[in-house]
Design a protein around this motif. Structure first.
Motif, mmCIF file in Angstrom:
data_model
loop_
_atom_site.group_PDB
_atom_site.id
_atom_site.type_symbol
_atom_site.label_atom_id
_atom_site.label_comp_id
_atom_site.label_asym_id
_atom_site.label_seq_id
_atom_site.Cartn_x
_atom_site.Cartn_y
_atom_site.Cartn_z
ATOM 1 N N SER A 66 -6.252 -10.618 3.518
ATOM 2 C CA SER A 66 -7.207 -9.984 2.609
ATOM 3 C C SER A 66 -6.983 -10.389 1.170
ATOM 4 O O SER A 66 -7.928 -10.616 0.430
ATOM 5 C CB SER A 66 -7.098 -8.450 2.733
ATOM 6 N N PHE A 67 -5.720 -10.466 0.719
ATOM 7 C CA PHE A 67 -5.406 -10.775 -0.667
ATOM 8 C C PHE A 67 -4.705 -12.119 -0.753
ATOM 9 O O PHE A 67 -3.891 -12.468 0.102
ATOM 10 C CB PHE A 67 -4.499 -9.695 -1.268
ATOM 11 N N PRO A 68 -4.978 -12.883 -1.799
ATOM 12 C CA PRO A 68 -4.363 -14.207 -1.920
ATOM 13 C C PRO A 68 -2.895 -14.114 -2.308
ATOM 14 O O PRO A 68 -2.472 -13.184 -2.983
ATOM 15 C CB PRO A 68 -5.180 -14.856 -3.046
ATOM 16 N N GLN A 69 -2.115 -15.127 -1.855
ATOM 17 C CA GLN A 69 -0.734 -15.242 -2.285
ATOM 18 C C GLN A 69 -0.705 -15.675 -3.749
ATOM 19 O O GLN A 69 -1.688 -16.118 -4.309
ATOM 20 C CB GLN A 69 -0.014 -16.285 -1.417
ATOM 21 N N GLY A 70 0.481 -15.555 -4.376
ATOM 22 C CA GLY A 70 0.650 -16.050 -5.730
ATOM 23 C C GLY A 70 0.188 -15.094 -6.801
ATOM 24 O O GLY A 70 0.062 -15.493 -7.957
ATOM 25 N N SER A 71 -0.078 -13.846 -6.467
ATOM 26 C CA SER A 71 -0.491 -12.865 -7.471
ATOM 27 C C SER A 71 0.578 -11.800 -7.616
ATOM 28 O O SER A 71 1.406 -11.594 -6.728
ATOM 29 C CB SER A 71 -1.816 -12.206 -7.074
ATOM 30 N N HIS A 72 0.563 -11.137 -8.757
ATOM 31 C CA HIS A 72 1.436 -9.995 -8.994
ATOM 32 C C HIS A 72 0.607 -8.738 -8.857
ATOM 33 O O HIS A 72 -0.573 -8.714 -9.233
ATOM 34 C CB HIS A 72 2.068 -10.072 -10.388
ATOM 35 N N TRP A 73 1.251 -7.659 -8.357
ATOM 36 C CA TRP A 73 0.482 -6.488 -7.985
ATOM 37 C C TRP A 73 1.044 -5.200 -8.578
ATOM 38 O O TRP A 73 2.244 -5.051 -8.759
ATOM 39 C CB TRP A 73 0.451 -6.340 -6.453
ATOM 40 N N GLY A 74 0.141 -4.298 -8.864
ATOM 41 C CA GLY A 74 0.491 -2.938 -9.216
ATOM 42 C C GLY A 74 -0.403 -1.990 -8.431
ATOM 43 O O GLY A 74 -1.427 -2.398 -7.880
ATOM 44 N N LEU A 75 0.018 -0.749 -8.364
ATOM 45 C CA LEU A 75 -0.795 0.292 -7.742
ATOM 46 C C LEU A 75 -1.338 1.208 -8.824
ATOM 47 O O LEU A 75 -0.627 1.532 -9.781
ATOM 48 C CB LEU A 75 0.046 1.131 -6.772
ATOM 49 N N THR A 76 -2.574 1.647 -8.682
ATOM 50 C CA THR A 76 -3.088 2.660 -9.599
ATOM 51 C C THR A 76 -2.317 3.960 -9.367
ATOM 52 O O THR A 76 -1.624 4.133 -8.358
ATOM 53 C CB THR A 76 -4.586 2.920 -9.375
ATOM 54 N N ILE A 77 -2.447 4.906 -10.293
ATOM 55 C CA ILE A 77 -1.667 6.144 -10.211
ATOM 56 C C ILE A 77 -2.180 7.098 -9.134
ATOM 57 O O ILE A 77 -1.595 8.163 -8.949
ATOM 58 C CB ILE A 77 -1.642 6.876 -11.560
ATOM 59 N N HIS A 78 -3.224 6.733 -8.399
ATOM 60 C CA HIS A 78 -3.714 7.619 -7.340
ATOM 61 C C HIS A 78 -2.587 7.998 -6.372
ATOM 62 O O HIS A 78 -2.454 9.161 -5.974
ATOM 63 C CB HIS A 78 -4.848 6.952 -6.563
ATOM 64 N N THR A 79 -1.784 7.016 -5.981
ATOM 65 C CA THR A 79 -0.712 7.269 -5.013
ATOM 66 C C THR A 79 0.345 8.192 -5.602
ATOM 67 O O THR A 79 0.871 9.070 -4.921
ATOM 68 C CB THR A 79 -0.074 5.941 -4.572
ATOM 69 N N LEU A 80 0.649 8.006 -6.889
ATOM 70 C CA LEU A 80 1.609 8.880 -7.561
ATOM 71 C C LEU A 80 1.078 10.305 -7.665
ATOM 72 O O LEU A 80 1.810 11.275 -7.438
ATOM 73 C CB LEU A 80 1.924 8.324 -8.953
ATOM 74 N N VAL A 81 -0.197 10.443 -7.995
ATOM 75 C CA VAL A 81 -0.793 11.776 -8.085
ATOM 76 C C VAL A 81 -0.728 12.482 -6.730
ATOM 77 O O VAL A 81 -0.477 13.688 -6.658
ATOM 78 C CB VAL A 81 -2.244 11.673 -8.600
ATOM 79 N N ASP A 82 -0.935 11.737 -5.640
ATOM 80 C CA ASP A 82 -0.786 12.317 -4.301
ATOM 81 C C ASP A 82 0.581 12.984 -4.162
ATOM 82 O O ASP A 82 0.704 14.106 -3.656
ATOM 83 C CB ASP A 82 -0.915 11.232 -3.221
ATOM 84 N N LEU A 83 1.625 12.289 -4.593
ATOM 85 C CA LEU A 83 2.982 12.808 -4.475
ATOM 86 C C LEU A 83 3.211 14.027 -5.362
ATOM 87 O O LEU A 83 3.822 15.009 -4.947
ATOM 88 C CB LEU A 83 3.983 11.712 -4.838
ATOM 89 N N LEU A 84 2.728 13.970 -6.589
ATOM 90 C CA LEU A 84 2.957 15.064 -7.528
ATOM 91 C C LEU A 84 2.238 16.335 -7.099
ATOM 92 O O LEU A 84 2.657 17.438 -7.448
ATOM 93 C CB LEU A 84 2.496 14.652 -8.938
ATOM 94 N N GLY A 111 0.835 -1.183 0.000
ATOM 95 C CA GLY A 111 0.000 0.000 0.000
ATOM 96 C C GLY A 111 0.881 1.248 0.000
ATOM 97 O O GLY A 111 1.841 1.330 0.763
ATOM 98 N N PHE A 112 0.584 2.203 -0.863
ATOM 99 C CA PHE A 112 1.310 3.475 -0.975
ATOM 100 C C PHE A 112 2.772 3.273 -1.376
ATOM 101 O O PHE A 112 3.626 4.109 -1.068
ATOM 102 C CB PHE A 112 1.232 4.269 0.331
ATOM 103 N N ASP A 113 3.068 2.170 -2.059
ATOM 104 C CA ASP A 113 4.448 1.862 -2.451
ATOM 105 C C ASP A 113 4.836 2.658 -3.693
ATOM 106 O O ASP A 113 5.034 2.108 -4.776
ATOM 107 C CB ASP A 113 4.589 0.361 -2.699
ATOM 108 N N ALA A 114 4.946 3.967 -3.552
ATOM 109 C CA ALA A 114 5.301 4.853 -4.665
ATOM 110 C C ALA A 114 6.231 5.938 -4.152
ATOM 111 O O ALA A 114 6.183 6.320 -2.979
ATOM 112 C CB ALA A 114 4.055 5.479 -5.287
ATOM 113 N N ALA A 115 7.096 6.418 -5.033
ATOM 114 C CA ALA A 115 8.062 7.446 -4.656
ATOM 115 C C ALA A 115 8.455 8.245 -5.889
ATOM 116 O O ALA A 115 8.252 7.811 -7.029
ATOM 117 C CB ALA A 115 9.296 6.812 -4.027
#
Length: 367
Positions: free
Chosen positions: A334-352, A231-235
């Motif tokens: 909450s989330f199953p193991q064995g999946s690959h994940w991405g974050l939507t750009i919402h977190t990036l927009v927060d930073l910008l 969660g919030f893994d953006a920089a």
């Protein structure tokens, strides 16, 4: 100047200030994208509107009237000297995209007697737009990757002539702002590459180049990020100014929230075991969206060590998310193991939106 009868159904604007003062521009709709990037319908030049964003605003013809929507621009969309997120346009309104120039709305709504034929024309236009978009999507990502590859950077560390590939980042703002994953910044700090001055020197190397690499000057991690969670893994990474830096366009948040399973998407990144750190060439992986859960994207996309921080792109080259982790539990229980994940750009927009110019000053080492 009164528009001719046949032009009243179009959106007509007249420049009131700037080098194009007096010039009239006209659009028939139903949708007009506005900004400095070349893929817009109305391209604002650097000399004409230097403070506008690459994808600044959008005008849409809805229910017989033109509406103006801001696309999360840096300097705002203004109607009658008021910043707006959306606004119905009326004759005489003054609009601008950032500080300059000012334009006057000459006609912004359909005539009452034209509602039926206009509705038919609009339906035909929307059908044509749908066919065009479907054709464009089916054509794949070949044309997109040719332009997007120059906006993706290998994040690496150097010492005693050795360069080691670490992760991926992509350009989001001139002259030297990149986006990546927060855990990438933590690894750079662990290696002493951020702030500069440790045993390793952190660099960003533009894809499809053999450059020396641009030094890393600082970073800003999302304040809500917690180590070990996605969660919030953006920089943001701040690099030495790159005159060739070409920011990727971010999709509008409204469209990101409309993403559904099966949406075509792709990622561009630098897997460590398949990347030459001296001549990095981004690897393209294509997939369809498995699911969207709030700000999390369930994807495959060949995620591997080195691809963290890769942009997740639409066929049109717009960023909808950031690669963050593979086979990782986003929230235990909450989330199953064995999946690959991405974050939507919402977190990036927060930073910008959080004063990045001030953030880099906080990140620079004391002189």
């Amino acid at each position: 100047m009164e528009p001719a009868a046949g032009q009243r159904d179009a959106l007509q604007l007249r420049y009131r200030t700037g080098s194009n003062r007096g010039r009239i521009v006209s659009f028939a709709g139903p949708q007009v994208r506005i900004g400095r990037s070349r893929d817009n319908d109305w391209v604002l030049s650097e000399s004409e509107s230097p403070a506008s964003s690459g994808h600044h605003a959008e005008a849409r013809l809805e229910h017989g009237a033109w509406w103006l929507f801001d696309l999360d621009s840096t300097n705002g969309t203004w109607v009658n000297d008021r910043a707006v997120s959306q606004q119905r346009l009326r004759r005489g309104d003054r609009i601008r995209f950032g500080p300059e120039p000012v334009l006057e709305v000459l006609s912004g709504a359909l005539r009452t007697r034209s509602i039926v034929p206009a509705a038919i024309a609009l339906a035909l236009a929307l059908a044509a737009l749908a066919i065009w978009w479907r054709t464009r999507s089916e054509a794949g990502f070949e044309s997109m990757v040719q332009s997007a590859a120059r906006s993706v950077y290998l994040v690496a560390v150097e010492r005693d002539g050795e360069r080691r590939a670490l992760a991926t980042a992509f350009a989001v703002r001139r002259p030297g702002v990149l986006a990546t994953s927060a855990h990438v910044v933590l690894e750079l700090r662990r290696l002493g590459a951020l702030p500069p001055g440790g045993l390793w020197r952190g660099v960003a190397v533009r894809g499809d180049s053999a450059g020396a690499g641009l030094g890393l000057r600082g970073a800003r991690v999302h304040p809500n990020y917690r180590q070990g969670q996605i969660g919030f893994d953006a920089a943001l990474l701040y690099i030495e100014p790159d005159p060739q830096l070409a920011p990727l366009a971010l999709e509008s948040l409204a469209r990101v929230e409309q993403l559904r399973r099966g949406t075509a998407l792709a990622a561009l990144g630098f897997p460590q075991d398949a990347t030459d750190p001296q001549r990095p060439r981004a690897r393209l992986t294509v997939d369809t969206l498995g699911d969207r859960r709030g700000r999390f994207l369930v994807v495959q996309l060949g995620i591997a060590p080195g691809t963290s921080g890769s942009p997740i792109l639409t066929p049109g080259g717009r960023v909808i998310g950031i690669v963050t982790a593979g086979n990782f539990d986003a929230s235990p229980g909450s989330f199953p193991q064995g999946s690959h994940w991405g974050l939507t750009i919402h977190t990036l927009v927060d930073l910008l939106r959080d004063r990045p110019a001030a953030a880099v000053q906080r990140s620079l080492p004391a002189q």
